[in-house]
Design an enzyme around this catalytic site. Structure first.
Site, PDB file in Angstrom:
ATOM      1  N   ASP A  57       0.851  -1.193   0.000  1.00 23.88           N
ATOM      2  CA  ASP A  57       0.000   0.000   0.000  1.00 23.88           C
ATOM      3  C   ASP A  57       0.883   1.238   0.000  1.00 23.88           C
ATOM      4  O   ASP A  57       2.059   1.188   0.396  1.00 23.88           O
ATOM      5  CB  ASP A  57      -0.957   0.000   1.186  1.00 23.88           C
ATOM      6  CG  ASP A  57      -0.247   0.263   2.507  1.00 23.88           C
ATOM      7  OD1 ASP A  57       0.682  -0.501   2.823  1.00 23.88           O
ATOM      8  OD2 ASP A  57      -0.603   1.223   3.215  1.00 23.88           O
ATOM      9  N   GLU A  83      -0.215  -0.466   5.783  1.00 24.35           N
ATOM     10  CA  GLU A  83       0.785   0.110   6.692  1.00 24.35           C
ATOM     11  C   GLU A  83       0.674   1.622   6.756  1.00 24.35           C
ATOM     12  O   GLU A  83       0.781   2.230   7.828  1.00 24.35           O
ATOM     13  CB  GLU A  83       2.193  -0.301   6.239  1.00 24.35           C
ATOM     14  CG  GLU A  83       3.290   0.020   7.259  1.00 24.35           C
ATOM     15  CD  GLU A  83       3.845   1.427   7.150  1.00 24.35           C
ATOM     16  OE1 GLU A  83       4.503   1.880   8.109  1.00 24.35           O
ATOM     17  OE2 GLU A  83       3.631   2.099   6.105  1.00 24.35           O
TER      18      GLU A  83
END
Length: 451
Positions: free
Chosen positions: A92, A156
């Site tokens: 991500d 994250e």
């Protein structure tokens, strides 16, 4: 880099790595599904899973984590009785901010001036490519000498804790003898660096209300309490005159022992405007690695365009507090909330709400894994010795893993050196750093197995 078969293999694989990174960067995998389609993150997760299967990983799985995102897991068996090493990265990315401000499209990997530009190129899609390069180089030169687990996180950057909670519910999944977190970076390009501390983070939302509704500033201004002005007073109380963080009850005087950060170099790295002073006291390393730091991340109030002459009835802000090792993030959260409430003026109504937090981290640099990494870095970066540095940012998973597997050795390396401009416009990665760190990781795995 001195010639050796592993280095030669990585160099030969670099064009393939660039093509793969371009494919991965093309996914708009921001784990904020109010802004970006969930299908983009799912596509990136499936790409990672397919890449692991192509490298003979078994038990490859796309895991649905409790925060509604996905992490990707795979296991590569090594020789019988070998140690197990967990390799971590996240697919991500941060939102691209103002896409029009990018020199080239943020989700299109573009080579320029010897660097590869694109959102996630360094943080942390490049980290996944680094792991793949290291494993491929070992497979081409005698095989991978350890059992390898790979975990690629899908949220994250949002800090929503999905993988941490999943790991706690399935503690056997990520168990390993050593863990390499590929999500930090060298202190500068060409200087091999292991990050040994991470500041934690706590987030608090504060709401201040003073009136039942907005009032005409000409008719009521001067006596009617302005919620936005009250909020500004509260936020200003979080800093001393020199800009140091001042949260009641929170120590802010610790010193950093180790690699120091030259002030002029920091100004250059941070792109501080001429004539603008740095904030805080102590050395730069003290301020960004060893002490707490407060940041106002956002304020809800009327924009300048379209603003009316009104006394504001309510205002809201999101406040971040970075906490250094030795400070409990939960306790820091309580202190921050108490400070915001205590410093609200004029009897205004104030509500504080914790939004999220992650604990700080400190590694054990005396472990065999660190010796193995130092030897590997010496080969990958000839003429340079391994340096230890702190990191101002947080990786909450580190503390989860340290708590679950207290015997595991945790090392933090990565591609996010200052020129990478992670989280900012025109993020990029140095292909030379990708090459050298891939060699270092491959040699580390070999050294660790032999140790």
């Amino acid at each position: 880099m001195s010639s050796n078969p592993v280095a030669e293999t990585v160099a030969a694989l670099l064009p393939r790595a660039k093509a793969e990174l371009a494919e991965l960067v093309a996914f708009k995998s921001v784990a904020d599904f109010d802004q970006f389609p969930k299908s983009e993150s799912e596509g990136a997760a499936n790409w990672v899973a397919a890449a692991l299967r192509a490298e003979d990983f078994v038990d490859v799985a796309v895991l649905d984590t409790p925060d509604g995102t996905q992490s990707v897991y795979g296991y590569l068996p090594g020789p019988e009785g070998a140690d197990t090493v967990l390799l971590y990265a996240h697919y991500d990315v941060q939102p691209p901010l103002d896409e029009a401000a990018w020199t080239s499209p943020p989700f299109e990997l573009t080579e320029r001036d010897g660097r590869w530009y694109g959102r996630g190129a360094a943080d942390c899609k490049g980290g996944l490519i680094m792991h793949l390069l290291a494993l491929r180089a070992l497979k081409a030169n005698g095989g991978v000498p350890v059992n390898v687990k790979v975990i690629a996180e899908g949220s994250e950057e949002m800090g929503t804790g999905g993988l941490e909670r999943y790991a706690e519910q399935h503690p056997e999944l990520l168990e390993a003898d050593a863990i390499v977190i590929g999500d930090t970076g060298n202190f500068r390009v060409g200087l091999p660096t292991v990050t040994t501390t991470l500041r934690g983070m706590t987030l608090v939302r504060v709401q201040i209300d003073t009136l039942q509704g907005n009032l005409h500033s000409g008719q009521f201004g001067g006596a009617a309490p302005d919620a936005l002005a009250a909020l500004i007073r509260v936020l200003d109380s979080l800093r001393a005159e020199d800009g140091s963080t001042t949260v009641d009850g929170l120590a802010s005087t610790a010193d950093w022992e180790g690699l120091q950060y030259d002030e002029e170099q920091f100004r250059k790295d941070a792109k501080v405007l001429d004539g603008v002073e740095l904030i805080g006291d102590g050395s730069v390393a003290d301020r960004i690695w060893a002490r707490p730091a407060v940041t106002v991340l956002g304020i809800d109030c009327p924009p300048v365009v379209g603003a009316t002459p009104s006394v504001q009835a309510g205002a809201r802000a999101l406040v971040s507090l970075r906490v250094p090792p030795g400070v409990d993030a939960a306790e820091a959260n309580k202190l921050l909330q108490a400070h915001l409430e205590a410093h609200t003026p004029w009897g205004a109504r104030v509500r504080t709400e914790p939004v999220g937090q992650g604990q700080p981290f400190r590694a054990d640099t005396t472990s065999p894994a660190y010796r193995a990494m130092a030897d590997a870095m010496a080969v990958a970066y000839p003429g340079e010795s391994l340096q230890y540095a702190g990191q101002g940012g947080s990786i909450p998973l580190c503390n989860t893993l340290a708590g679950l597997y207290p015997q595991a050795e945790i090392l933090l390396i990565g591609l996010s050196e200052p020129e990478a401009q992670i989280h900012a416009v025109d993020e990029s990665v140095s292909p030379e750093e990708l090459e050298r760190l891939s060699v270092a990781e491959a040699l580390f795995l070999r050294n660790y197995a032999a140790g």
